[in-house]
Design an enzyme around this catalytic site. Structure first.
Site, PDB file in Angstrom:
ATOM      1  N   ASP A  32       0.027  53.290  56.175  1.00 23.75           N
ATOM      2  CA  ASP A  32       0.642  53.641  54.893  1.00 23.75           C
ATOM      3  C   ASP A  32       0.266  52.621  53.812  1.00 23.75           C
ATOM      4  OD1 ASP A  32       2.092  55.668  53.661  1.00 23.75           O
ATOM      5  OD2 ASP A  32       3.942  54.504  53.649  1.00 23.75           O
ATOM      6  N   GLU A  70      16.938  38.961  44.410  1.00 23.83           N
ATOM      7  CA  GLU A  70      17.393  37.695  45.001  1.00 23.83           C
ATOM      8  C   GLU A  70      18.866  37.802  45.427  1.00 23.83           C
ATOM      9  OE1 GLU A  70      15.176  35.474  45.396  1.00 23.83           O
ATOM     10  OE2 GLU A  70      15.926  33.442  45.133  1.00 23.83           O
ATOM     11  N   TYR A 115      20.407  46.596  50.477  1.00 29.67           N
ATOM     12  CA  TYR A 115      21.089  47.890  50.556  1.00 29.67           C
ATOM     13  C   TYR A 115      22.591  47.752  50.346  1.00 29.67           C
ATOM     14  CZ  TYR A 115      16.636  49.367  52.573  1.00 29.67           C
ATOM     15  OH  TYR A 115      15.298  49.630  52.781  1.00 29.67           O
ATOM     16  N   ARG A 120       1.107  65.750  53.247  1.00 32.91           N
ATOM     17  CA  ARG A 120       0.942  64.292  53.163  1.00 32.91           C
ATOM     18  C   ARG A 120       0.047  63.962  51.976  1.00 32.91           C
ATOM     19  NH1 ARG A 120       1.642  59.379  52.783  1.00 32.91           N
ATOM     20  NH2 ARG A 120       1.255  57.890  54.449  1.00 32.91           N
ATOM     21  N   GLU A 180      -2.474  41.670  52.655  1.00 32.17           N
ATOM     22  CA  GLU A 180      -3.028  42.990  52.329  1.00 32.17           C
ATOM     23  C   GLU A 180      -3.489  43.595  53.653  1.00 32.17           C
ATOM     24  OE1 GLU A 180      -3.142  45.785  50.698  1.00 32.17           O
ATOM     25  OE2 GLU A 180      -3.941  45.000  48.821  1.00 32.17           O
ATOM     26  N   GLU A 203      16.298  40.989  54.412  1.00 33.19           N
ATOM     27  CA  GLU A 203      16.134  41.696  53.141  1.00 33.19           C
ATOM     28  C   GLU A 203      16.888  43.024  53.105  1.00 33.19           C
ATOM     29  OE1 GLU A 203      12.599  40.741  50.824  1.00 33.19           O
ATOM     30  OE2 GLU A 203      12.176  42.881  50.851  1.00 33.19           O
ATOM     31  N   TYR A 222       1.185  52.987  44.160  1.00 40.52           N
ATOM     32  CA  TYR A 222       0.197  52.873  45.236  1.00 40.52           C
ATOM     33  C   TYR A 222       0.665  53.585  46.497  1.00 40.52           C
ATOM     34  CZ  TYR A 222       2.602  49.441  48.256  1.00 40.52           C
ATOM     35  OH  TYR A 222       3.465  48.823  49.131  1.00 40.52           O
ATOM     36  N   ARG A 223       1.921  54.032  46.490  1.00 42.35           N
ATOM     37  CA  ARG A 223       2.541  54.557  47.706  1.00 42.35           C
ATOM     38  C   ARG A 223       3.859  55.161  47.271  1.00 42.35           C
ATOM     39  NH1 ARG A 223       4.509  50.049  52.103  1.00 42.35           N
ATOM     40  NH2 ARG A 223       5.004  51.376  53.878  1.00 42.35           N
ATOM     41  N   HIS A 230       1.514  44.498  42.988  1.00 42.58           N
ATOM     42  CA  HIS A 230       2.336  45.641  43.340  1.00 42.58           C
ATOM     43  C   HIS A 230       3.706  45.374  42.709  1.00 42.58           C
ATOM     44  CE1 HIS A 230      -0.867  46.049  46.168  1.00 42.58           C
ATOM     45  NE2 HIS A 230      -0.257  46.867  47.008  1.00 42.58           N
ATOM     46  N   TYR A 234      14.737  33.115  54.675  1.00 45.94           N
ATOM     47  CA  TYR A 234      14.057  34.310  55.188  1.00 45.94           C
ATOM     48  C   TYR A 234      12.701  34.498  54.515  1.00 45.94           C
ATOM     49  CZ  TYR A 234      14.350  38.004  51.550  1.00 45.94           C
ATOM     50  OH  TYR A 234      14.149  38.783  50.442  1.00 45.94           O
TER      51      TYR A 234
END
Lengths: 523, 112
Positions: free
Chosen positions: A167, A286, A384, A512, A177, A380, A473-474, A436, A367
């Site tokens: 992906d 952060e 959420y 896809r 990368e 990370e 990019y995705r 990105h 982390y």
């Protein structure tokens, strides 16, 4: 057995035909590896996108353990025109997780194909199956004291290198990368043929994971973010573990500092002085990863106002932007590079440098340092909890690594997110020439109104960025068709010509990246 | 993680730094024991990465006497930000083992 099958069917499928295919899958894989009951399929239907789960419900899930079984599945799918959606570990959170792009597709789950086939600690590479996780590789490298270091994305421990690389995901080390570090794939084509890229087709070759290009057209990239084959093995390069690792953070107080941060960083990245995929995280990224919750600061709905963000900065010492980078090498190398880095930021006259010694075990430094040194964690996921409710979609436009461009994108994204009552939670990552610009569109998915707003917001982000010449990019499975349009009609024509040639029955993951023979130019 | 390379087995065979194809075959044996080998291993390698008291991403689950049916329901369906895990990732036997292990851990000082 037909009455036990899922009520969901693949697009256009007839029940009897589908049931026949299921019976053949059972004969091939064993009944325990053909899942059709609602409770068996539920784990594959947990998405974080701004759409109801039903839109991405599978009709069945198959678990295969061998390449031969994958070939058999493809054969049956061709016979009965059954579309399949292949997953490796299914941990593509915020991009669609494990769910198929179209309702009714049959999931081919390769998690049980979890062999680390080879690790060569002298040539520094690995060859793995789809179900191998970064956590598994980390344990193996640690237990065997191999002098190697992994690079992975933030869900590190539970995600895997094959899925992440296919992906075109990224990590935080000098090998961040990931597709650039990929070397050699084995792909089961829709025909059932097994295609090995690069040097993999040469009988007796020992350079499949050594030399990427092989001979003639190099097709590896064609299989990433695509639906031209099922990758059953992938090689990738591993970084030698350096004798010295020096992570550091530079804290900047003001939003507009992003211009100078990127300008000072770019030459350091292009020259290789700072070798890793640097992260510049904004205050809310952060805060989330340090376990602050929005409810601690404000209870009103909508976006979090700037004065609150300033208060958070004041209370915690976090910056408006927080740059994380690291140096790797011998002590002499690191000392020399450290002087260059410190001199550069001192000359700028902005930014508070924090070393590992100063940070100790505080989060999020800890982390971040782990991710930059190949130690997995899930810290990370605290993001959420910032707003809660389990909604997350990554909006990730590519930017030049130029300060003015990053600032322009940041302002544009923040304006649109605030218009819809959502927060700008962002980081710039990778470089040296590109950034990105990864934005986590967080929303409460248990709130139907907020979910609807998040959906409209994501559409507007795509539209407004496209007007400025930017594209992602995705993207998650809900918006892949939309994003394909951003890249132009000729590209789409070529992609569908390839699809017709390799998969004329359109059985491999139709939809896809917007590639779908059944719908393209059929409207 | 026992469906992955077993440390002892691997070390015996790791005289050379290059690992042959045949090395990596512990998974079939491990399946009979539960994919994760033990509840502790599953907790340490997966659940605890979010739910350990010193991490704080997810609520503490140790020592709370959570029933297996509840744990299985959350594992299979997910809950808000908690992802769902299929049986290919965490099998039923491992869920039973981790339930038992969690019950064996001390009650947290402060209940979530």
């Amino acid at each position: 057995m037909a009455e036990q099958n899922s009520a969901v069917l693949p697009r256009g499928a007839v029940r009897e035909e589908f049931n026949n295919a299921i019976e053949k899958f059972r004969a091939l894989l064993g009944g325990e590896n053909v899942l059709v009951n609602a409770d068996q399929l539920a784990p594959y239907n947990k998405v974080m996108m701004s759409v109801e789960n039903a839109a991405h419900a599978a009709s069945a899930a198959l678990t295969a353990t061998t390449v031969e079984q994958v070939q058999g599945v493809v054969r049956i799918c061709n016979e009965h025109k059954i579309p399949i959606w292949t997953i490796s570990t299914g941990r593509n959170f915020g991009y669609g997780s494990a769910a198929p792009i179209q309702r009714g597709q049959v999931i081919l789950d390769l998690k049980k194909m979890n062999k680390i086939i080879k690790i060569d600690a002298e040539m520094c590479y690995a060859l793995v199956e789809p179900g191998v996780t970064y956590g598994q590789l980390y344990d193996h490298i640690t237990e065997n004291k191999l002098p190697l270091m992994l690079s992975f994305s933030a869900p590190s421990a539970i995600a895997g290198p094959l899925g992440n690389t296919m992906d075109r995901g990224v990590g935080y080390t000098p090998y961040g990368e990931h597709f650039m570090m990929q070397c050699g794939m084995e792909v089961v084509l829709a025909s059932g043929d097994i295609y090995r890229t690069g040097m993999g087709g040469v009988k007796g070759s020992n350079t499949w994971q050594i030399f990427k290009w092989g001979y003639g057209p190099t097709l590896d990239g064609m299989f990433t973010q695509a639906n031209y084959g099922i990758t059953t093995k992938m090689g990738f390069w591993l970084m030698p573990k350096p004798p010295v690792f020096k992570p550091f953070e530079v804290i900047f107080d003001n939003e507009e500092d992003i211009v100078e941060i990127v300008e000072i960083l770019r030459p350091l990245r292009i020259s290789g002085t700072i070798p890793n995929s640097v992260v510049i995280a904004n205050v809310l990224w952060e805060a989330g990863s340090a376990h602050l919750r929005r409810s601690q600061y404000i209870t009103e709905p909508g976006h979090t106002p700037d004065p609150i963000l300033k208060k958070m900065q004041h209370d915690t010492g976090m910056g408006a932007w927080n740059l994380y980078a690291a140096l790797y090498g011998t002590q002499e190398q690191v000392d020399a590079d450290w002087k260059i880095v410190v001199d550069a930021f001192n000359k700028l006259g902005k930014g508070r440098i924090v070393t590992q010694k100063e940070a100790g075990d505080t989060q999020p430094f800890k982390y971040r340092a782990e991710l930059m040194s190949g130690v997995p964690n899930l810290q990370e996921f605290g993001l959420y909890n910032w707003r809660g409710g389990g909604g997350s979609m990554w909006f990730a436009p590519v930017s030049e690594a130029r300060g003015s461009e990053c600032e322009k994108q940041a302002r544009l994204a923040k304006r649109i997110l605030h218009k819809y009552g959502l927060d700008y939670v962002a980081e710039f990552i990778v470089g040296p020439r590109d950034m990105h610009h990864v934005i986590d569109v967080l929303f409460d998915r248990t709130d139907a109104e907020e979910t609807k707003r998040a959906d409209a917001c994501f559409n507007e982000l795509l539209d407004e960025f496209e007007k400025e010449g930017y594209a992602v990019y995705r993207v998650n499975t809900r918006f892949q068709q939309r994003v394909a349009q951003s890249y132009g009609s000729v590209k789409r024509d070529v992609e569908h010509a390839i699809k017709r040639a390799l998969d004329p029955n359109n059985i491999l993951a139709p939809g896809r990246s917007g590639i779908d023979l059944d719908t393209y130019k059929k409207a | 993680m026992s469906d992955f390379l077993s440390g002892k087995v691997t070390k015996r065979m790791l005289f050379a730094t290059v690992l042959p194809f045949a090395l990596v075959t512990a998974s079939i044996q491990a399946m009979a024991d539960g994919q994760w080998g033990s509840g502790k291993n599953l907790y340490d390698k997966l659940c605890g990465l979010c739910h350990a008291p010193n991490v704080g991403v997810g609520p503490v689950i140790a020592g709370r006497g959570l029933p297996e049916a509840y744990i299985k329901s959350v594992v299979r369906n997910g809950l808000n930000a908690m992802p769902a895990f299929s049986a290919s990732y965490i099998d039923d036997k491992s869920i039973g083992q981790v339930t038992e292990y969690l019950s064996s851990l001390p009650t947290p000082a402060t209940q979530p």
